[in-house]
Design a protein around this motif. Structure first.
Motif, PDB file in Angstrom:
ATOM      1  N   GLU A  53       4.707 -12.361   0.430  1.00 26.87           N
ATOM      2  CA  GLU A  53       4.439 -12.517   1.858  1.00 26.87           C
ATOM      3  C   GLU A  53       4.701 -11.221   2.615  1.00 26.87           C
ATOM      4  N   ALA A  54       5.791 -10.531   2.263  1.00 30.25           N
ATOM      5  CA  ALA A  54       6.090  -9.263   2.929  1.00 30.25           C
ATOM      6  C   ALA A  54       4.990  -8.234   2.653  1.00 30.25           C
ATOM      7  N   TYR A  55       4.501  -8.195   1.424  1.00 31.67           N
ATOM      8  CA  TYR A  55       3.437  -7.250   1.090  1.00 31.67           C
ATOM      9  C   TYR A  55       2.144  -7.583   1.841  1.00 31.67           C
ATOM     10  N   SER A  56       1.831  -8.868   1.948  1.00 33.60           N
ATOM     11  CA  SER A  56       0.598  -9.256   2.634  1.00 33.60           C
ATOM     12  C   SER A  56       0.639  -8.881   4.112  1.00 33.60           C
ATOM     13  N   VAL A  57       1.831  -8.873   4.702  1.00 34.64           N
ATOM     14  CA  VAL A  57       1.972  -8.503   6.112  1.00 34.64           C
ATOM     15  C   VAL A  57       1.928  -6.981   6.280  1.00 34.64           C
ATOM     16  N   ARG A  58       2.688  -6.254   5.458  1.00 33.26           N
ATOM     17  CA  ARG A  58       2.804  -4.799   5.614  1.00 33.26           C
ATOM     18  C   ARG A  58       1.623  -4.044   5.008  1.00 33.26           C
ATOM     19  N   GLY A  59       1.164  -4.524   3.845  1.00 32.87           N
ATOM     20  CA  GLY A  59       0.185  -3.763   3.090  1.00 32.87           C
ATOM     21  C   GLY A  59       0.824  -2.723   2.196  1.00 32.87           C
ATOM     22  N   TYR A  60       2.141  -2.705   2.136  1.00 33.31           N
ATOM     23  CA  TYR A  60       2.897  -1.861   1.222  1.00 33.31           C
ATOM     24  C   TYR A  60       4.216  -2.582   0.918  1.00 33.31           C
ATOM     25  N   ALA A  61       4.958  -2.076  -0.053  1.00 35.43           N
ATOM     26  CA  ALA A  61       6.224  -2.717  -0.438  1.00 35.43           C
ATOM     27  C   ALA A  61       7.396  -1.914   0.094  1.00 35.43           C
ATOM     28  N   GLU A  62       8.490  -2.617   0.372  1.00 34.41           N
ATOM     29  CA  GLU A  62       9.680  -1.971   0.919  1.00 34.41           C
ATOM     30  C   GLU A  62      10.927  -2.664   0.393  1.00 34.41           C
ATOM     31  N   GLN A  63      11.969  -1.896   0.127  1.00 28.95           N
ATOM     32  CA  GLN A  63      13.275  -2.468  -0.199  1.00 28.95           C
ATOM     33  C   GLN A  63      14.355  -1.591   0.399  1.00 28.95           C
TER      34      GLN A  63
END
Length: 248
Positions: free
Chosen positions: A177-187
């Motif tokens: 879900e986070a990737y679908s919103v941002r379009g990139y990954a984050e941690q």
């Protein structure tokens, strides 16, 4: 001696290191994998002997079974060895990665995607990874691992042996879900309490994920680092044709 004469020479005993290397070479020639029967025919060794050596190579992660059990492909240990050998010469991705490091002033790392997990292709020499072992064993603890999970929804961790920690269904859903919103990954603060990272996928001409370019920074600058996402994406597009990525 002529080629015909060489062909008539008796084979070395079908056992040990020689046969194992011959099997690895044969599998490497088959981009879509090779069955044990195919390998046995190609190397001219008894099928039972080939099965025994292949099973040993799978156990030691030099070979992996295809997800549909239709054959074998090169394993992570072979790919890591190839990366070490390739590091002795300047790889074709180096200019793009070096330029991104200069442009951002942050640590930039390059990863290849393998069906069993991640392969580190280029670690920032000035700002190395804080915990590589954890990064390569738990896909939830890095932005690059998040991308692997998003791009391999069909893969379960027990069938990807390099991952030692399996994410829960809730973790997978949150990452997707986070990737679908941002379009990139984050941690943030998952590998080190004061470090975080952003990652964008690298895709080949058929839009298949082949790797990721990752920017690591302090947690205090992570939100500001999002301004470099465009540069990361530009680098990912430039890196897509790189031979050093296509082999994975």
């Amino acid at each position: 001696m002529s080629a015909a004469g060489l062909a008539r020479e008796p084979r070395l005993p079908e056992s040990g290191l020689g046969l194992a290397l011959e099997i690895l070479e044969q599998v490497a020639r088959e981009h879509h994998g090779a069955t044990a029967a195919d390998i046995a025919r190609a190397v001219g060794a008894p099928r039972a002997t080939v099965y025994r050596v292949v099973n040993s190579l799978v156990r030691d992660e030099y070979l992996v079974r295809r997800a549909d059990f239709s054959g074998f492909m090169l394993g992570t240990r072979v790919l890591e060895l190839a990366a070490v050998v390739g590091a002795r010469t300047r790889p074709d991705h180096a200019d793009v990665v070096d330029r991104l490091r200069r442009e951002t002033g942050e640590a930039v790392h390059l990863f290849g995607f393998h069906r069993d997990g991640l392969v580190l292709l280029d670690e920032d020499p000035g700002l190395p990874l804080s915990d590589l072992e954890s990064l390569l064993s738990d896909p939830t603890r890095s932005a690059t691992g998040h991308l692997w999970l998003v791009d391999h929804p069909e893969r379960t961790i027990p069938r990807a042996p390099r991952w030692r920690v399996a994410p829960s269904p809730d973790q997978r859903q949150a990452i997707e879900e986070a990737y679908s919103v941002r379009g990139y990954a984050e941690q943030a603060a998952m590998l080190a309490p004061d470090r975080g990272c952003l990652a964008v996928p690298i895709r080949d001409e058929r839009s298949r994920p082949v790797g990721a370019v990752c920017l690591a920074t302090s947690t205090s600058r992570l939100s500001l680092a999002a301004r470099y996402v465009g540069a990361l994406r530009d680098a990912a597009r430039a890196l897509a044709p790189a031979a050093s990525l296509s082999q994975w």
